[in-house]
Design a protein around this motif. Structure first.
Motif, short mmCIF file in Angstrom:
data_model
loop_
_atom_site.label_atom_id
_atom_site.label_comp_id
_atom_site.label_asym_id
_atom_site.label_seq_id
_atom_site.Cartn_x
_atom_site.Cartn_y
_atom_site.Cartn_z
N GLU A 104 0.68 -1.65 -0.32
CA GLU A 104 -0.09 0.40 0.32
C GLU A 104 0.84 1.31 -0.11
OE1 GLU A 104 0.61 -2.05 2.57
OE2 GLU A 104 1.58 -0.60 3.80
N PRO A 108 2.93 3.68 -3.67
CA PRO A 108 2.60 5.51 -4.43
C PRO A 108 3.92 5.94 -4.34
CG PRO A 108 1.20 3.94 -2.88
CD PRO A 108 2.39 3.22 -2.88
N ILE A 139 -4.09 -0.92 -6.39
CA ILE A 139 -3.46 -0.14 -5.94
C ILE A 139 -2.93 0.45 -7.53
CG2 ILE A 139 -1.33 0.78 -4.75
CD1 ILE A 139 -1.41 -1.52 -3.11
N LYS A 142 -5.89 2.96 -8.62
CA LYS A 142 -6.19 3.71 -7.72
C LYS A 142 -5.73 4.27 -8.02
CE LYS A 142 -9.77 2.44 -5.37
NZ LYS A 142 -9.57 0.96 -4.05
N TYR A 143 -3.58 4.40 -7.39
CA TYR A 143 -2.75 5.61 -6.99
C TYR A 143 -2.35 5.96 -8.12
CZ TYR A 143 0.47 8.60 -4.83
OH TYR A 143 0.88 9.09 -3.86
#
Ligand code: GLY
Length: 388
Positions: A104, A108, A139, A142-143
Motif C-alpha cells: 500500500e 505510491p 493500488i 487507484k493510486y
C-alpha cells in the motif's frame, strides 16, 4: 542532464525524506551468506533482518548497493558486450521495509519518485504484477491511475523474486519504461523478444516468504518490501539514451584519453568498460586473481577484457590505465577507491602482463598447429592445452 552520481543521490535523499535510514553498500563478498558467491542485489545485507534473525534500530532503509553478477545464481558474464544492459558489476538502488510498510505504501512511494522527482511521463510506463496479486493491481489502478492495458499479469517466476535457492522471496511487480516505437520489442508477457523497447527499470518485491532448503515457503515474521532499480538503467532513461553503455559514467570510461584502444568496436568497448569496474571493486575488497573461487572469477573477468583488448590491437597492459578514470567517476561515492588506487593499478598491471605473454604463446601454438592441420579438426589434446 542528471548524471549517475546525481540520480543516486536523488534516490537516496527521497527515501531519507520519507524516514528511511541510509545504509552503506555492503561488500561484494557477502559476510552473512555462505550460499552466495557475490552480493547480487540490495537485499542481501538485510537477509537476516527480513527473516527475523537480526534486528536493527530502523525498520526502513535505503541503499545504493554494489552488485556483482558473474558467479552463482545470477551470472551475466558471457552476455556482457552483446547486449545494451547486461553487466557483471552494477549498482542497485533500493528501498526496504522490514515490516513497516507493504504494497500500500511501496507502490505510491515508487510512483511518486519516478513521475515527480524523475519526471518520467506516465504514458511511457507499464507494470507487471504476479497474476494472483489483485491487491497490487488495485493500488496501481487507484493510486497511479494506470489503465488495464498498462498492468500486465505474469504467472511465471519472472514475477516471483528469489535471492537464491533458499532465503527470502515473494511476488513482485516490475515497472517498465517504453523507449518508443523507434526500438524493436514486445511488451512483457507477450510472445516474442522484449528487445530494446520495453525495459524493466524497477522491481518491487513484496517479501512474504522464506524458502527453506526443502523448497518450502514459510511466511516471514512480517510482510516486508525489497526493491531493486539498476542505476545504469534508470540513468539511460533519464539521459534519453537506450543503452546503459551510452550513459555518462560508462561512456566516459570508453572515451577516456587513457583508453589506449582507439579501434571502434562496440562489443569490446562494452566488455572493457564493464569489466574494469568488476575487477577494481573486487580488488578493493582484497580478492586477488587465483585459480579457484572468487579469485578465479576475478581472473576470468580480467582475462576476458584483455582478450577483447587484444582483438583491438593491444599488445601490452591497458586495463590498469583505466583505473584513473574510474576513480574520477566513482571516487566521490566510494572514497576507498582513491586510497587504494596504486595497489589496484599494480595488481591489474601484473595480471595483465602475465596474461599477455600466455596469450602470445597460445596464439603462436594455435597458428603453428593450424598450418599443419590440413583442414582437419583440432585434436582434443591441443584444445585442452590451449584452454589450459
Ligand atoms: N531484490 C530485487 C531485485 O533484485 O530485483
Amino acid at each position: 542532464m542528471a548524471g549517475l552520481a546525481e540520480i543516486r543521490s536523488t534516490f537516496l535523499n527521497y527515501f531519507k525524506k520519507h524516514g528511511h535510514e541510509e545504509v552503506k553498500s555492503s561488500t561484494l563478498v557477502p559476510s552473512n551468506d555462505p550460499t552466495l558467491m557475490f552480493t547480487n542485489s540490495g537485499m542481501v545485507q538485510f537477509k537476516n533482518v527480513f527473516t527475523g534473525l537480526e534486528s536493527r534500530s530502523y525498520d526502513k532503509a535505503v541503499t545504493s548497493q554494489k552488485c556483482l553478477r558473474a558467479g552463482g545464481k545470477h551470472n551475466d558474464l558471457d552476455n556482457v558486450g552483446y547486449t545494451s544492459r547486461h553487466h557483471t558489476f552494477f549498482e542497485m538502488l533500493g528501498n526496504f521495509s522490514f515490516g513497516n510498510y507493504f504494497k500500500e505504501k511501496a507502490i505510491p512511494l515508487a510512483w511518486d519518485l519516478i513521475t515527480k522527482e524523475f519526471s518520467l511521463p506516465k504514458e511511457r510506463l507499464l507494470v507487471t504484477v504476479f497474476h494472483t496479486d489483485n491487491e497490487a493491481i488495485e493500488i496501481w489502478k487507484k493510486y497511479a491511475g494506470l489503465s488495464d492495458s498498462q498492468i500486465i499479469k505474469i504467472n511465471t517466476v519472472d514475477n516471483f523474486w528469489s535471492m537464491g535457492s533458499t532465503g527470502p522471496c515473494g511476488p513482485c511487480s516490475e515497472i517498465f519504461f517504453d523507449h518508443g516505437s523507434g526500438y524493436e520489442g514486445t511488451p512483457p508477457g507477450e510472445d516474442g523478444d522484449e528487445g530494446d523497447r520495453y525495459i524493466e527499470i524497477w522491481n518491487l518485491v513484496f517479501m512474504q516468504f522464506n524458502r527453506d532448503s526443502n523448497g518450502k515457503l514459510n511466511p516471514l515474521p512480517k510482510p516486508s518490501v525489497d526493491t531493486g532499480m539498476g542505476l545504469e538503467r534508470i540513468a539511460a532513461v533519464m539521459q534519453g539514451v537506450n543503452s546503459n553503455y551510452d550513459t555518462d559514467l560508462l561512456s566516459n570510461l570508453v572515451k577516456s584519453p587513457n583508453n589506449l584502444l582507439k579501434v571502434n568496436d562496440a562489443i569490446s568497448h562494452k566488455v572493457i568498460a564493464d569489466h574494469i569496474r568488476s575487477v577494481v571493486f573486487l580488488l578493493l575488497e582484497g580478492i586477488l586473481p587465483s585459480n579457484e573461487g572468487r579469485g578465479y572469477v576475478l581472473r576470468r573477468i580480467l582475462r576476458r577484457a584483455v582478450r577483447h583488448g587484444y582483438k583491438l590491437g593491444a599488445r601490452s597492459p591497458f586495463m590498469s590505465k583505466l583505473v584513473d578514470c574510474l576513480v574520477k567517476e566513482m571516487g566521490e561515492a566510494y572514497p576507498q577507491l582513491a586510497q587504494s588506487k596504486k595497489l589496484i593499478e599494480d595488481a591489474i598491471h601484473q595480471e595483465e602482463k602475465k596474461f599477455f605473454s600466455t596469450l602470445e604463446t597460445g596464439i603462436s601454438i594455435l597458428n603453428k598447429e593450424i598450418l599443419e592441420l590440413n583442414n582437419k579438426l583440432i585434436p582434443g589434446d591441443l584444445a585442452f592445452k590451449l584452454h589450459d
